[in-house]
Design an enzyme around this catalytic site. Structure first.
Site, PDB file in Angstrom:
ATOM      1  N   LYS A 229      39.314  39.395  39.590  1.00  0.00           N
ATOM      2  CA  LYS A 229      40.603  38.929  40.094  1.00  0.00           C
ATOM      3  C   LYS A 229      40.578  38.969  41.614  1.00  0.00           C
ATOM      4  CE  LYS A 229      42.833  40.727  35.977  1.00  0.00           C
ATOM      5  NZ  LYS A 229      43.371  41.981  35.424  1.00  0.00           N
TER       6      LYS A 229
HETATM    7  N1  GLU Z   1      42.686  48.386  33.274  1.00  0.00           N
HETATM    8  C1  GLU Z   1      41.272  48.362  33.515  1.00  0.00           C
HETATM    9  C2  GLU Z   1      40.864  47.023  34.093  1.00  0.00           C
HETATM   10  O1  GLU Z   1      41.580  46.046  33.949  1.00  0.00           O
HETATM   11  C3  GLU Z   1      40.459  48.584  32.251  1.00  0.00           C
HETATM   12  C4  GLU Z   1      40.602  49.948  31.759  1.00  0.00           C
HETATM   13  C5  GLU Z   1      39.774  50.293  30.537  1.00  0.00           C
HETATM   14  O2  GLU Z   1      39.426  49.413  29.742  1.00  0.00           O
HETATM   15  O3  GLU Z   1      39.538  51.491  30.375  1.00  0.00           O
HETATM   16  O4  GLU Z   1      39.824  46.966  34.709  1.00  0.00           O
END
Ligand code: GLU
Length: 290
Positions: A229
């Site tokens: 992103k």
């Molecule tokens: N929220 C994290 C991300 O979008 C991923 C967290 C996870 O899968 O433990 O990179």
């Protein structure tokens, strides 16, 4: 035991091909085992979030044929649970309040926290809370990358669980919620492989069960840059371009028809579930897209 998998995006931007790979893998892994697949919105870092991204992500998942079980869990609604976990750590003497700035730590050199503020075991203002990481090696078996060993005290040191700006750290929130949602299988990008030992340290100190872990190769652009992103990777188009699901399965080393025939998303996901083979996922941290 019911297999429970999850997809846990941060709403820092819409989903791109790299996130689709993680969604497809966690989905196929859970459904192939007859298990549940959950979606958790990791919205605990407002400064990094993009307005509207959470709704956009859910719309993209829907458009690509993903059906999740139960309601989406929003981490922004879970702050009491993280505070409770922090209190458990405090009572056991496992945290301390640290006012060292990044510049202070850089000056004394090195990536490993030197223990400067160990004595501050009670809350004080304008301080981050760090975990006092116990010495010792953490072992776990990643389902793609195989046996892993890390002495977190030696490699990372006392890491932050509550930031100085008052926001809970990802490491704490993720272990509290993986346990709360009874997740048995974490499937996510290989950029988080080296966070896993920290998460296991926290699980042990909090008395939480340890899920199995499976990390996936990260997609790189053809020029070798990371698809993320932050680098404004192209967002997944809606209405869905279902060929991207075939491409995600192929990226994961799965059995796909060579001509990748046009088909509705739900049908391609069904194929992915029916042919799911964790053993075929390439054991490499990064792969370029053609
Ligand atoms: N929220 C994290 C991300 O979008 C991923 C967290 C996870 O899968 O433990 O990179």
């Amino acid at each position: 035991m019911t297999h429970i998998g999850r997809f846990a995006p941060s709403p820092t931007g819409p989903l791109h091909f790299g996130s689709l790979v993680a969604a497809v893998a966690s989905y196929c892994d859970a459904r192939a085992a007859g298990g549940r697949w959950l979606v958790r919105m990791e919205d605990i870092d407002p400064p990094r979030e993009m307005p509207g991204a959470a709704a956009r992500i859910l719309a993209q998942l829907g458009a690509y044929g993903f059906e999740w079980d139960g309601d989406v869990l929003f981490q922004s609604g879970r702050l009491d649970a993280y505070a409770h976990a922090l209190e458990t750590l405090r009572r056991a003497g496992n945290v301390f309040w640290c006012r060292c700035s990044r510049a202070d730590l850089a000056r004394i050199g090195g990536a490993v926290y030197p223990g400067t503020c160990h004595a501050f075991t009670a809350p004080r203002d304008d301080a981050a809370v760090r975990l006092r990481v116990p010495a010792g090696v953490v072992d776990f078996a990643d389902r793609v990358f195989g046996p892993q060993r890390e002495d977190v005290a030696a490699t990372v040191g006392d890491f932050v669980v509550l930031r100085r700006d008052g926001l809970f750290a990802y490491q704490l929130a993720v272990v509290v919620d993986d346990a709360f949602q009874a997740v048995t299988d974490v499937v996510r990008g290989a950029d988080l492989l080296d966070n896993t030992a920290r998460q296991i340290v926290l699980q042990r100190l909090l008395g939480l069960p340890e899920p199995r872990y499976m990390h996936l190769p990260l997609a790189l652009n053809a020029d070798g840059s990371k698809l993320s992103k932050q680098t404004h990777a192209k967002e997944l188009p809606t209405p869905a371009d279902s060929r991207l699901l075939w491409r995600a399965l192929a990226f994961l080393g799965q059995d796909v028809p060579p001509e990748m025939p046009p088909a509705p998303c739900a049908e391609i996901l069904r194929h992915g579930v029916g042919h799911w083979s964790p053993a075929a996922v390439p054991r490499t941290s990064h792969m370029r897209l053609a």
